[in-house]
Design an enzyme around this catalytic site. Sequence first.
Site, PDB file in Angstrom:
ATOM      1  N   ASN A  89       6.170   6.042  -1.517  1.00 19.63           N
ATOM      2  CA  ASN A  89       7.361   5.476  -2.176  1.00 19.63           C
ATOM      3  C   ASN A  89       8.341   4.851  -1.198  1.00 19.63           C
ATOM      4  O   ASN A  89       9.541   4.757  -1.458  1.00 19.63           O
ATOM      5  CB  ASN A  89       8.076   6.545  -3.019  1.00 19.63           C
ATOM      6  CG  ASN A  89       7.189   7.142  -4.075  1.00 19.63           C
ATOM      7  OD1 ASN A  89       6.472   6.413  -4.774  1.00 19.63           O
ATOM      8  ND2 ASN A  89       7.190   8.464  -4.189  1.00 19.63           N
ATOM      9  N   ARG A  90       7.827   4.425  -0.046  1.00 24.99           N
ATOM     10  CA  ARG A  90       8.646   3.774   0.988  1.00 24.99           C
ATOM     11  C   ARG A  90       9.715   4.698   1.571  1.00 24.99           C
ATOM     12  O   ARG A  90      10.633   4.246   2.232  1.00 24.99           O
ATOM     13  CB  ARG A  90       9.291   2.486   0.463  1.00 24.99           C
ATOM     14  CG  ARG A  90       8.284   1.391   0.089  1.00 24.99           C
ATOM     15  CD  ARG A  90       7.484   0.947   1.310  1.00 24.99           C
ATOM     16  NE  ARG A  90       6.587  -0.152   1.035  1.00 24.99           N
ATOM     17  CZ  ARG A  90       5.299  -0.017   0.717  1.00 24.99           C
ATOM     18  NH1 ARG A  90       4.785   1.200   0.599  1.00 24.99           N
ATOM     19  NH2 ARG A  90       4.540  -1.068   0.514  1.00 24.99           N
ATOM     20  N   LEU A  91       9.610   5.991   1.330  1.00 29.70           N
ATOM     21  CA  LEU A  91      10.554   6.949   1.917  1.00 29.70           C
ATOM     22  C   LEU A  91       9.978   7.449   3.252  1.00 29.70           C
ATOM     23  O   LEU A  91       9.663   8.627   3.429  1.00 29.70           O
ATOM     24  CB  LEU A  91      10.820   8.102   0.954  1.00 29.70           C
ATOM     25  CG  LEU A  91      11.520   7.715  -0.346  1.00 29.70           C
ATOM     26  CD1 LEU A  91      11.745   8.938  -1.221  1.00 29.70           C
ATOM     27  CD2 LEU A  91      12.862   7.027  -0.046  1.00 29.70           C
ATOM     28  N   LYS A 148       0.859  -1.178   0.000  1.00 27.46           N
ATOM     29  CA  LYS A 148       0.000   0.000   0.000  1.00 27.46           C
ATOM     30  C   LYS A 148       0.891   1.222   0.000  1.00 27.46           C
ATOM     31  O   LYS A 148       2.083   1.150   0.341  1.00 27.46           O
ATOM     32  CB  LYS A 148      -0.936   0.016   1.208  1.00 27.46           C
ATOM     33  CG  LYS A 148      -0.227   0.096   2.544  1.00 27.46           C
ATOM     34  CD  LYS A 148      -1.200   0.285   3.710  1.00 27.46           C
ATOM     35  CE  LYS A 148      -1.808   1.657   3.701  1.00 27.46           C
ATOM     36  NZ  LYS A 148      -2.661   1.921   4.885  1.00 27.46           N
TER      37      LYS A 148
END
Length: 214
Positions: free
Chosen positions: A191-193, A9
């Site tokens: 964006n997983r940042l 997600k």
Amino acid sequence: MKDLSNYRKSYEKSELLEHNIPEDPINLFNRWFHETEDFGGVDEVNAMTVATIGLDGFPKSRVVLLKKFNEEGFIFYTNYNSEKGKAIKNNPHICLSFFWTSLERQVIIKGIAEKTPDVISDNYFASRPDGSKLGAIVSPQSEIIPNREYLETNLLLLEQEYQGIEINRPKNWGGFLVRPQEVEFWQGRANRLHDRIRYQLQPDFSWKIDRLSP
């Protein structure tokens, strides 16, 4: 084998930036706790995972309920003779973690556990419903028992024994105060940042704040 590689997600509900955080982690934890409570979607906001190093040398995690927090630390209650209690007695360095999915947040707390004073444990035990009090007495937590009926039968006997009598806290049951040494706040981002802010306690009792790479 079920393939979970497509389970993902995008986290986009909030952000955690240095210009908007307090100097100590307890204030930020308090903010996040009440924001999660107000937002809703979490059955028990005070549910946390407690990780210990067992007497067998293995780490073990379990979910318990946080019952109080303040500038000293975080308090939960348990049977001191349980597997958890024995592990903490042997090695008081433990980890607490909260995962609040509704706001895409996680808090990880490394700390040192110590028993709360008797008066604190007594006062909390006195506030519990009678059924919970008797449950704490009847359960030899973490010990092997023959069956479910063993607990239910002993509970019925205790209910008769304590009918009309004040139920006092057993000495093998009480609180642990976890004094935090390090607290990490994780806020999910796109964006997983993800945002990761870590507080580390210093010798002068101030907190060193660092941003960690996700």
